[in-house]
Design an enzyme around this catalytic site. Structure first.
Site, PDB file in Angstrom:
ATOM      1  N   ILE A 169      92.557 -59.565 -44.582  1.00 22.02           N
ATOM      2  CA  ILE A 169      92.659 -61.027 -45.715  1.00 22.02           C
ATOM      3  C   ILE A 169      94.021 -62.027 -45.147  1.00 22.02           C
ATOM      4  O   ILE A 169      94.891 -61.883 -45.310  1.00 22.02           O
ATOM      5  CB  ILE A 169      92.294 -60.579 -46.883  1.00 22.02           C
TER       6      ILE A 169
ATOM      7  N   CYS B 261      79.348 -65.722 -46.272  1.00 26.41           N
ATOM      8  CA  CYS B 261      80.134 -65.115 -45.178  1.00 26.41           C
ATOM      9  C   CYS B 261      78.263 -64.259 -44.124  1.00 26.41           C
ATOM     10  O   CYS B 261      77.530 -64.957 -44.234  1.00 26.41           O
ATOM     11  CB  CYS B 261      80.988 -63.933 -45.045  1.00 26.41           C
TER      12      CYS B 261
END
Length: 207
Positions: A123, A147
């Site tokens: 991430i 997303c």
């Protein structure tokens, strides 16, 4: 010989039978609850159903989250009066969606975060920070964050936003788990726990 039951006794027996019947009825109602009708789908002025995208929710005033919208969700998106979309996947935005936002003057801000599975989850913290700056800028609101499924990448961004809003960690995790469910990842939760929101606190002060 027929035995006569006194009137008073007959009255008491009838009362007891009524109570017993009432208990049986209560048990039957508990075992077979009435199914209430579901609310009708929300509709726009033309009577067309407004269908929200997968995992849609309001995060805060002017901030929404979801999975990737499809054509069935476009009327619903119009009802939000969006100014911008923050898209968290790499690669080109789907052509149908790109055409929709062009037609309606919605600006796209893309922060491509690769989708991956544990234990190979990465991430990028700086990308999360840049996305938050766009989201918290009132000039970009109303804004939709999404997303693909509205679970991991969106969940991490919203979780970091909650830290900026000074939510306790258990509440941050509860919200993340509500959307991620069985697909929850410990690496996502660890990232949110360690995320240092101090450098972005000035962005919420102006909200």
């Amino acid at each position: 010989m027929k035995l006569e039951v006194p009137a008073r006794q007959r009255s008491q027996d009838a009362e007891q039978n009524d109570k017993t019947a009432g208990v049986r009825l209560s048990i039957e109602l508990w075992n077979h609850p009435t199914k209430l009708p579901l609310p009708e789908a929300e509709a726009d002025a033309d009577g067309a159903a407004l269908v929200p995208p997968l995992n849609f929710a309001m995060v805060d005033d002017g901030i929404f989250r979801s999975g990737l919208p499809d054509a069935a969700n476009f009327r619903f998106l119009l009802s939000l009066n969006l100014r911008s979309i923050v898209y968290l996947c790499p690669g080109p935005y789907p052509e149908e969606n790109a055409r929709f936002i062009r037609q309606h003057g919605i600006e796209l801000h893309q922060f491509g975060i690769e989708g991956s599975k544990e234990p190979l989850v990465y991430i990028p913290e700086e990308t999360i920070r840049e996305a938050l700056k766009v989201i918290l800028d009132v000039r970009n609101q109303p804004v939709l964050i999404h997303c693909k499924r509205g679970k991991h990448r969106t969940g991490c961004v919203v979780g970091c936003l909650r830290k900026l809003q000074k939510w306790c960690l258990s509440s941050v995790f509860d919200e993340y788990l509500h959307f991620a469910a069985a697909k929850a990842r410990s690496t996502d939760q660890r990232f949110m726990e360690l995320f240092d929101a101090s450098s972005l606190m000035h962005l919420t002060a102006s909200q």
